[in-house]
Scaffold this motif. Structure first.
Motif, PDB file in Angstrom:
ATOM      1  N   LYS A   5       0.875  -1.180   0.000  1.00 56.85           N
ATOM      2  CA  LYS A   5       0.000   0.000   0.000  1.00 56.85           C
ATOM      3  C   LYS A   5       0.906   1.222   0.000  1.00 56.85           C
ATOM      4  CE  LYS A   5      -3.772  -2.186   2.537  1.00 56.85           C
ATOM      5  NZ  LYS A   5      -4.577  -2.187   3.781  1.00 56.85           N
ATOM      6  N   ILE A   6       0.831   1.946  -1.077  1.00 52.45           N
ATOM      7  CA  ILE A   6       1.758   3.075  -1.196  1.00 52.45           C
ATOM      8  C   ILE A   6       0.962   4.352  -1.401  1.00 52.45           C
ATOM      9  CG2 ILE A   6       2.134   3.004  -3.701  1.00 52.45           C
ATOM     10  CD1 ILE A   6       5.217   3.051  -2.553  1.00 52.45           C
ATOM     11  N   SER A   7       1.397   5.428  -0.768  1.00 51.25           N
ATOM     12  CA  SER A   7       0.682   6.707  -0.869  1.00 51.25           C
ATOM     13  C   SER A   7       0.909   7.307  -2.250  1.00 51.25           C
ATOM     14  CB  SER A   7       1.189   7.666   0.202  1.00 51.25           C
ATOM     15  OG  SER A   7       2.519   8.061  -0.098  1.00 51.25           O
ATOM     16  N   PRO A   8       0.000   8.205  -2.672  1.00 49.86           N
ATOM     17  CA  PRO A   8       0.188   8.866  -3.983  1.00 49.86           C
ATOM     18  C   PRO A   8       1.515   9.618  -4.060  1.00 49.86           C
ATOM     19  CG  PRO A   8      -2.041   9.215  -3.173  1.00 49.86           C
ATOM     20  CD  PRO A   8      -1.297   8.546  -2.063  1.00 49.86           C
ATOM     21  N   GLY A   9       1.935  10.222  -2.929  1.00 50.20           N
ATOM     22  CA  GLY A   9       3.212  10.958  -2.910  1.00 50.20           C
ATOM     23  C   GLY A   9       4.398  10.050  -3.145  1.00 50.20           C
ATOM     24  N   LEU A  51      19.462   8.657   9.403  1.00 55.03           N
ATOM     25  CA  LEU A  51      18.574   7.788   8.627  1.00 55.03           C
ATOM     26  C   LEU A  51      17.327   7.539   9.477  1.00 55.03           C
ATOM     27  CD1 LEU A  51      18.135   5.996   6.098  1.00 55.03           C
ATOM     28  CD2 LEU A  51      19.167   4.123   7.400  1.00 55.03           C
ATOM     29  N   THR A  52      16.181   7.964   8.964  1.00 57.78           N
ATOM     30  CA  THR A  52      14.914   7.724   9.676  1.00 57.78           C
ATOM     31  C   THR A  52      14.051   6.851   8.769  1.00 57.78           C
ATOM     32  OG1 THR A  52      13.946   9.751   8.770  1.00 57.78           O
ATOM     33  CG2 THR A  52      15.083   9.929  10.885  1.00 57.78           C
ATOM     34  N   SER A  53      12.756   6.859   9.024  1.00 55.65           N
ATOM     35  CA  SER A  53      11.873   6.082   8.147  1.00 55.65           C
ATOM     36  C   SER A  53      10.508   6.740   8.058  1.00 55.65           C
ATOM     37  CB  SER A  53      11.744   4.645   8.647  1.00 55.65           C
ATOM     38  OG  SER A  53      11.239   4.624   9.959  1.00 55.65           O
ATOM     39  N   ARG A  54       9.849   6.490   6.960  1.00 54.90           N
ATOM     40  CA  ARG A  54       8.490   6.978   6.721  1.00 54.90           C
ATOM     41  C   ARG A  54       7.543   5.806   7.026  1.00 54.90           C
ATOM     42  NH1 ARG A  54       6.580  11.272   3.498  1.00 54.90           N
ATOM     43  NH2 ARG A  54       4.561  10.907   2.499  1.00 54.90           N
ATOM     44  N   ASN A  55       6.368   6.111   7.549  1.00 53.00           N
ATOM     45  CA  ASN A  55       5.407   5.059   7.940  1.00 53.00           C
ATOM     46  C   ASN A  55       6.048   4.085   8.938  1.00 53.00           C
ATOM     47  OD1 ASN A  55       3.914   6.315   5.990  1.00 53.00           O
ATOM     48  ND2 ASN A  55       4.143   4.678   4.462  1.00 53.00           N
ATOM     49  N   LYS A  56       6.534   4.655  10.042  1.00 56.24           N
ATOM     50  CA  LYS A  56       7.297   3.848  11.013  1.00 56.24           C
ATOM     51  C   LYS A  56       6.534   2.645  11.536  1.00 56.24           C
ATOM     52  CE  LYS A  56      10.176   7.667  12.546  1.00 56.24           C
ATOM     53  NZ  LYS A  56      10.570   8.568  13.628  1.00 56.24           N
ATOM     54  N   VAL A 101      -1.692  15.672  -4.924  1.00 52.14           N
ATOM     55  CA  VAL A 101      -0.239  15.663  -4.722  1.00 52.14           C
ATOM     56  C   VAL A 101       0.402  16.821  -5.492  1.00 52.14           C
ATOM     57  CG1 VAL A 101       1.894  14.309  -5.030  1.00 52.14           C
ATOM     58  CG2 VAL A 101      -0.257  13.163  -4.461  1.00 52.14           C
ATOM     59  N   VAL A 102       1.310  17.522  -4.819  1.00 49.15           N
ATOM     60  CA  VAL A 102       2.028  18.624  -5.464  1.00 49.15           C
ATOM     61  C   VAL A 102       2.837  18.061  -6.638  1.00 49.15           C
ATOM     62  CG1 VAL A 102       3.795  20.405  -5.159  1.00 49.15           C
ATOM     63  CG2 VAL A 102       2.217  19.872  -3.286  1.00 49.15           C
ATOM     64  N   LYS A 103       2.740  18.725  -7.788  1.00 43.36           N
ATOM     65  CA  LYS A 103       3.472  18.266  -8.974  1.00 43.36           C
ATOM     66  C   LYS A 103       4.977  18.508  -8.780  1.00 43.36           C
ATOM     67  CE  LYS A 103       3.717  18.854 -13.985  1.00 43.36           C
ATOM     68  NZ  LYS A 103       3.333  19.691 -15.130  1.00 43.36           N
ATOM     69  N   ARG A 104       5.755  17.472  -9.060  1.00 40.48           N
ATOM     70  CA  ARG A 104       7.218  17.583  -8.936  1.00 40.48           C
ATOM     71  C   ARG A 104       7.878  17.060 -10.205  1.00 40.48           C
ATOM     72  NH1 ARG A 104       5.426  15.840  -3.939  1.00 40.48           N
ATOM     73  NH2 ARG A 104       5.954  17.192  -2.163  1.00 40.48           N
ATOM     74  N   GLU A 105       8.981  17.708 -10.590  1.00 41.48           N
ATOM     75  CA  GLU A 105       9.742  17.271 -11.770  1.00 41.48           C
ATOM     76  C   GLU A 105      11.228  17.453 -11.509  1.00 41.48           C
ATOM     77  OE1 GLU A 105       8.600  19.490 -15.192  1.00 41.48           O
ATOM     78  OE2 GLU A 105       6.538  18.699 -15.241  1.00 41.48           O
ATOM     79  N   VAL A 106      12.027  16.608 -12.147  1.00 38.80           N
ATOM     80  CA  VAL A 106      13.481  16.800 -12.094  1.00 38.80           C
ATOM     81  C   VAL A 106      13.828  17.998 -12.972  1.00 38.80           C
ATOM     82  CG1 VAL A 106      15.728  15.819 -12.741  1.00 38.80           C
ATOM     83  CG2 VAL A 106      14.032  14.399 -11.581  1.00 38.80           C
TER      84      VAL A 106
END
Length: 849
Positions: A5-9, A51-56, A101-106
């Motif tokens: 299960k992955i978030s849109p971000g 180093l931390t983590s997301r969705n701990k 979700v905020v649009k992001r581009e390289v």
């Protein structure tokens, strides 16, 4: 890599990352650039960040690490210096206005070969190289993205390609073809290069000339395409590709340049102790880069050399004018790199101020050059364009106290823009206008407690208590009613309020827009700025060479077509500066048109290598246009210098000192012409005595008969001096020594004729070896010399290879009683022995011994 299960971000992150698998992805999230998954784990270790983590609380927390956006450059620098690529993904819309979700581009990929924004800017170039090949030849193109310099050539073999890459000190190579495994291993492992791949060519470009060979055009086009792919913007500072030929310059391999300590000291890797260190009295970053180029690529065209010499002479002859010129250059900034910052859209007000200050200096520099009143300078003076229009624009527009940021205001000078001035007047005088209106209305209305207040909802308003409502003038209009008072406005107050709010909100925006317009105007001058940078750099290098020549009493070398070398009381310029003039012992060097080879004998530590390097440095300094360290110098023009000086294993490729020696010797004898200079120091010492001596003699004979290059050959095989009787173009010289009461002093002076012995044991004594050991060595030497082991070269020269081999073995002749051991060894089938059989055989051999 992804969770179930992955978030849109995070899905957005994975989608972007998939397009840049070979780069660290810095993903902008608010005030941080975040890294996830493997990037986070690796970056945390390399950058020493948490180093931390997301969705701990999830089953598989996502590793995460981040760096603040305002200090990200220092972290990017670390990764790039380690040889990694970094992709920067920015937020492309305002998060407050974004739906979902905020649009992001390289927006940019930073690589070792394209880094331009380092927090530790260096004067040296950072060249990115592109290679292409048709299976026979190679096209090589290179560019410094921070200055826009762009060059292209073609090379006949892979060895020449490697040498050019090393000379350019590149960190990254873009390959436009599929290399062989061996070629890729050399580039990636031995030369430690980041390899990138680019199959596509850029579309037709004004930077590429149709006169380029197909392979050159292809390499340059692929380089442009790679830059377009990574930088993702049009860059107006890129210069037109300049075709060059290796033979247009004095050819030297990377090993030669390293052994001569041209740009850095080979032992320390630092500038100190190099020719660059000696000659660098430049005052500008552009001059420093150009000086490095001149040292790296001396000329072979006599007219171009004489042109530089003439100007140095003019500068030398006019001390006071030159001093003023040198002082004026101190106010010149690195306009080459400032121009590139404009092109990248990264120039800030401080950059433009530096550009303006430089342009203010240019008329003075031009006037000072005119004061020399020399025809030699006319071409240079005419090429210097002060760009008065651009100087006037920057001086009129940019506030001298402007901050580095372009969004905080305070960028634009008073008087440059009427509308901006009116906003500033409103902001500056608005408060007093409010106070004036308040006093005027209090008097007109008779309400003594009347005052003007402000809040965000109602703006500016008159505050009137209920007891004074009967005195409120008709032109007041109600804005709000409270329990004990009411709020009123007037047309005049509303007008002032509107002006003040507009001024506050619009002033910073207007300044930003004005600055962007100015920066765009500066961009239209980039080509002229780059040309100006070249001319200022040339002036800087020439004044630097004049200053150094005067300080160290160098002379102007002359060139001849007679193929003769005449150096009177020459000095090794760098060693002299390190040691001091009083301690250095000069040496004259003479090789007339009939003398091809100078065979130098004498002990180690006596100065043979310095003597040889002295000649090489004198040639390099002369052909770059510099004056040289001697009382008088006359030289032929050389097309290449080949050296084998100093011993070193090439551990990375697993090659021994002797193999490296032989490879460099091979390069020299295959590539040298009659116009080349060859310097061989102690060639052949990496193998057995007679092997080494035989090779040394054969190489000398080959150079004498087949190559014809001016050659210095230093050797500890003093038996080779006998060659002067059979080789008509070879002469012997030796390092003079003074021997008294068994003590030897090395005079560091070269004299004619051969050395009488090698003095190796005396060198060992100077090195501090124990006296008992030295006494033993003396006895062994005496025994060897009196046993005939040291045969004269004439006798050895006539031996066949087989006889020489047998003679060498006879020194270590085996007794008959050992014959059984030898026979057993000869009969062994080593390749088919089992481990147990090998062990048993070893025991048997030990028994025989």
């Amino acid at each position: 890599m992804a969770n179930d299960k992955i978030s849109p971000g995070m899905q957005q992150y994975l989608d972007v990352k998939a397009a840049y698998p070979d780069a660290f992805l810095l993903f902008r999230m608010g005030d941080f650039y975040e890294l996830f998954y493997d990037d986070a784990v690796k970056a945390a270790q390399l950058l020493e960040i948490s180093l931390t983590s997301r969705n701990k609380n999830a089953d598989k927390p996502i590793p995460m690490a981040g760096v603040p956006y305002h200090s990200a450059q220092q972290y990017i620098d670390v990764l790039v210096e380690m040889g990694y690529k970094v992709a920067i993904a920015e937020q492309m819309e305002d998060p407050k206005k974004a739906v979902g979700v905020v649009k992001r581009e390289v927006v940019q990929v930073i690589t070792p070969g394209t880094a331009v924004d380092s927090t530790k800017p260096e004067a040296a170039n950072n060249f990115l190289i592109a290679l292409d090949s048709d299976g026979q030849q190679f096209g090589l193109s290179y560019m410094d993205l921070s200055t826009g310099e762009f060059y292209v050539t073609s090379l006949s073999d892979f060895a020449a390609v490697c040498s050019e890459i090393q000379n350019l000190k590149a960190k990254e190579v873009v390959l436009g073809f599929k290399p062989t495994e061996a070629e890729e291993a050399v580039l990636r492992k031995k030369m430690n290069l980041l390899l990138s791949y680019e199959e596509e060519k850029s579309q037709e470009s004004q930077l590429l000339d149709d006169s380029l060979k197909a392979l050159e055009y292809s390499a340059a086009a692929k380089l442009l395409q790679y830059i377009h792919q990574t930088q993702m913007r049009e860059l107006s500072h890129l210069q037109k590709a300049v075709h060059y030929e290796i033979k247009d310059y004095l050819q030297m391999t990377y090993a030669t340049k390293s052994s001569l300590d041209l740009l850095e000291n080979a032992r320390s890797g630092k500038k100190h102790g190099s020719l660059y260190w000696l000659l660098d009295d430049t005052k500008t970053a552009m001059g420093t880069r150009l000086l490095r180029t001149w040292i790296d690529r001396p000329l072979v065209n006599k007219d171009q050399i004489l042109e530089r010499q003439e100007i140095i002479q003019v500068f030398l002859d006019a001390f006071f004018e030159r001093s003023d010129l040198t002082e004026s250059l101190k106010g010149v900034y690195d306009i080459e790199r400032l121009a590139s910052r404009v092109s990248f859209g990264k120039a800030n007000p401080k950059d433009l101020l530096q550009l303006g200050q430089t342009l203010d200096q240019v008329p003075l520099i031009k006037r000072l050059l005119e004061n020399f009143a020399s025809p030699s300078l006319e071409k240079l003076i005419q090429a210097i364009d002060p760009l008065p229009d651009l100087a006037a624009l920057i001086n009129a527009a940019i506030d001298p106290q402007a901050p580095a940021s372009i969004t905080e205001g305070g960028l634009i000078r008073e008087g440059f823009d009427e509308k901006l001035d009116s906003y500033r007047k409103v902001m500056r005088e608005g408060t007093s206008w409010i106070a004036e209106i308040e006093a005027k209305e209090r008097q007109k209305s008779g309400i003594t407690t009347l005052k003007i207040d402000y809040n965000r909802k109602d703006g500016y308003y008159f505050h009137v208590t209920n007891s004074n409502l009967s005195l409120v003038p008709e032109y007041f209009f109600r804005k709000a009613t409270l329990k004990n008072s009411e709020r009123f406005g007037t047309a005049e107050l509303a007008k002032i309020e509107g002006q003040m709010l507009e001024a506050r909100e619009e002033s910073a925006n207007l300044e930003y827009d004005i600055f962007m317009r100015i920066r765009s105007s500066v961009e239209s001058y980039i080509q002229r700025l780059q040309e100006l940078a070249k001319q200022l750099a040339t002036v800087d290098v020439l004044q630097s060479l004049a200053v150094v020549a005067e300080k160290h009493h160098y002379v102007r070398p002359r060139f001849n077509h007679k193929h003769q070398i005449e150096i009177v009381q020459g000095r090794h310029a760098v060693v002299e500066k390190v040691m001091g003039v009083q301690e250095y012992i000069p040496n004259s060097i003479r090789l007339d048109s009939e003398t091809m080879i100078q065979l130098i004998t004498g002990p180690n530590m006596s100065g043979k290598s310095t003597y040889m390097r002295q000649l090489a440095l004198t040639v390099i300094m002369a052909q770059m246009g510099s004056f040289v360290a001697a009382e008088a110098v006359e030289l032929p023009l050389f097309d290449a210098i080949f050296t084998r000086i100093g011993a070193a294993d090439d551990l990375i490729s697993g090659q021994s000192t002797f193999m490296v020696e032989m490879m460099e010797a091979n390069q020299a004898i295959k590539r040298a012409s009659q116009s080349s200079l060859i310097l061989f120091d102690e060639l052949g010492r990496g193998t057995a005595t007679y092997d080494g001596m035989a090779l040394a003699q054969a190489i000398i004979e080959y150079i004498h008969e087949e190559v014809g290059a001016k050659t210095m050959f230093a050797t500890h095989y003093h038996e080779l001096t006998e060659l002067s009787s059979s080789l008509t173009h070879l002469v012997n010289v030796h390092v003079a020594t003074l021997e008294k009461d068994g003590e030897v002093t090395f005079l560091h002076k070269i004299a004619e004729g051969a050395a009488d012995k090698s003095y190796g044991i005396h060198v060992a004594k100077i090195a501090g070896l124990p006296s008992s050991l030295l006494n033993r060595a003396d006895r062994i030497l005496y025994d060897l010399e009196n046993s005939g082991a040291n045969l004269p070269l004439k006798a050895k020269a006539s031996l066949s290879a087989k006889e020489a081999s047998q003679e060498q073995l006879s020194l270590f002749a085996v007794e008959d009683s050992h014959q059984e051991l030898l026979n057993t060894l000869k009969q062994l089938d080593v390749t088919n022995l089992t481990p147990r059989e090998a062990m048993n055989t070893l025991f048997d051999l030990k028994e025989l011994l």
